[in-house]
Design a protein around this motif. Structure first.
Motif, PDB file in Angstrom:
ATOM      1  N   VAL A   1      -4.797  -1.327   0.043  1.00  0.00           N
ATOM      2  CA  VAL A   1      -3.850  -2.140   0.851  1.00  0.00           C
ATOM      3  C   VAL A   1      -4.335  -2.011   2.353  1.00  0.00           C
TER       4      VAL A   1
ATOM      5  N   ASP B   1       0.240   4.555  -6.136  1.00  0.00           N
ATOM      6  CA  ASP B   1       0.408   3.370  -6.714  1.00  0.00           C
ATOM      7  C   ASP B   1       0.518   2.305  -5.796  1.00  0.00           C
ATOM      8  N   GLU B   2       0.475   1.099  -6.177  1.00  0.00           N
ATOM      9  CA  GLU B   2       0.475  -0.068  -5.055  1.00  0.00           C
ATOM     10  C   GLU B   2       1.936   0.064  -4.266  1.00  0.00           C
ATOM     11  N   LYS B   3       3.000   0.143  -5.056  1.00  0.00           N
ATOM     12  CA  LYS B   3       4.229   0.335  -4.307  1.00  0.00           C
ATOM     13  C   LYS B   3       4.312   1.342  -3.176  1.00  0.00           C
ATOM     14  N   THR B   4       3.709   2.646  -3.333  1.00  0.00           N
ATOM     15  CA  THR B   4       3.755   3.645  -2.520  1.00  0.00           C
ATOM     16  C   THR B   4       2.724   3.388  -1.490  1.00  0.00           C
TER      17      THR B   4
ATOM     18  N   ARG C   1       1.637   0.376  -0.292  1.00  0.00           N
ATOM     19  CA  ARG C   1       2.220  -0.401   0.694  1.00  0.00           C
ATOM     20  C   ARG C   1       3.437   0.108   1.605  1.00  0.00           C
ATOM     21  N   VAL C   2       4.321   0.867   0.997  1.00  0.00           N
ATOM     22  CA  VAL C   2       5.344   1.696   1.860  1.00  0.00           C
ATOM     23  C   VAL C   2       4.633   2.646   2.831  1.00  0.00           C
TER      24      VAL C   2
ATOM     25  N   VAL D   1      -3.571  -7.049  -0.127  1.00  0.00           N
ATOM     26  CA  VAL D   1      -3.626  -6.187  -1.414  1.00  0.00           C
ATOM     27  C   VAL D   1      -5.107  -6.774  -2.277  1.00  0.00           C
TER      28      VAL D   1
ATOM     29  N   THR E   1      -7.009  -6.123  -5.551  1.00  0.00           N
ATOM     30  CA  THR E   1      -7.035  -5.387  -6.928  1.00  0.00           C
ATOM     31  C   THR E   1      -8.359  -5.937  -7.634  1.00  0.00           C
TER      32      THR E   1
ATOM     33  N   GLU F   1      -1.157 -11.663   2.497  1.00  0.00           N
ATOM     34  CA  GLU F   1       0.234 -12.068   2.551  1.00  0.00           C
ATOM     35  C   GLU F   1       0.589 -12.842   3.814  1.00  0.00           C
TER      36      GLU F   1
END
Length: 255
Positions: free
Chosen positions: A55, A197-200, A202-203, A227, A229, A236
């Motif tokens: 990210v 993981d991706e969500k963590t 990003r946050v 992002v 992968t 974005e």
């Protein structure tokens, strides 16, 4: 004493300055030169590696000195489906690098040999370019973060670069002012959870930008995320995170 005069005379002749101290007409016709320095620049870039990719995050403000002149300047460049480049520093120098990457990408496409930029190869090439420029005393005023996915090793790749051509790899990267503010936070997040993981990720990247926004007048709450992968790289659209200044009254030490 005569020996000293001879040395000074030789030095003045090498500099094309008359011995009597007067400036010749040919010397006065020389164009005036100014020292190099950035004009429109961008602030810190954040990079975080997670178990399946990378990210990258950066705000979209372009500062003219300390004036936030341009509010929507993209500083994330999608090179191909496996590689994204992020920049902080002089925007004109970033455009120079962007043009060279575009030309090389066209050459690779026309060669039709299956080769294209990988994160590692782009990182290595940029290292040589920046080091060569600084060696000529004509540096490119940029710091870069290269993020992507290495298909050969089947692992994410995250590398940083300074304007002096010093390169490094790390599971988290922050450039500029982010080295002092955001990087300790990112280090803490990675140490707590090595397999992000991706969500963590990003946050964590967005929160790092928020930390910088509260402390850097040249930052903005408008930002972009990229992002990368194994399957694709996605830059974005520009987004905006919410801010809260209620705690500002309780902060001391920044006067």
């Amino acid at each position: 004493m005569a020996h000293r005069y001879d040395i000074n005379s030789a030095l003045l002749r090498d500099l094309k300055v008359p011995l009597d101290g007067r400036t010749s007409s040919s010397h006065s016709a020389t164009p005036k030169q100014h020292s190099q320095g950035p004009s429109v620049s961008g602030t810190a870039v954040i990079g975080v590696a997670f178990k399946d990719g990378i990210v990258l995050a950066a705000d979209t403000v372009g500062s003219y000195g300390t004036l936030c002149k341009i509010r929507t300047v993209p500083r994330l460049l999608k090179v191909n489906k496996n590689t994204v480049l992020a920049m902080s520093g002089d925007y004109a120098d970033f455009q120079f690098i962007e043009q060279h990457i575009g030309k090389q990408s066209i050459r690779d496409f026309n060669s039709d040999d299956g080769y294209e930029w990988s994160p590692k190869s782009l990182h290595s090439w940029l290292t040589r370019v920046l080091y060569n420029a600084r060696s000529k005393i004509d540096p490119l005023w940029n710091s870069y973060v290269v993020g992507g996915y290495e298909t050969e090793t089947n692992r994410p790749y995250l590398g940083g670069l300074t304007m002096l051509g010093i390169s490094y790899t790390s599971p988290y990267v922050a450039t500029g002012f982010g080295r002092f503010i955001a990087q300790p936070f990112l280090a803490d997040q990675v140490e707590k959870n090595p397999e992000l993981d991706e969500k963590t990720a990003r946050v964590a990247a967005i929160h790092a930008l928020r930390l910088l926004y509260y402390r850097n007048r040249e930052s903005s709450n408008k930002y972009q995320l990229a992002v990368v992968t194994k399957d694709n790289a996605v830059v974005e659209p520009v987004k905006e995170f919410e801010t809260a200044w209620d705690t500002a009254l309780m902060i001391r030490g920044y006067d």
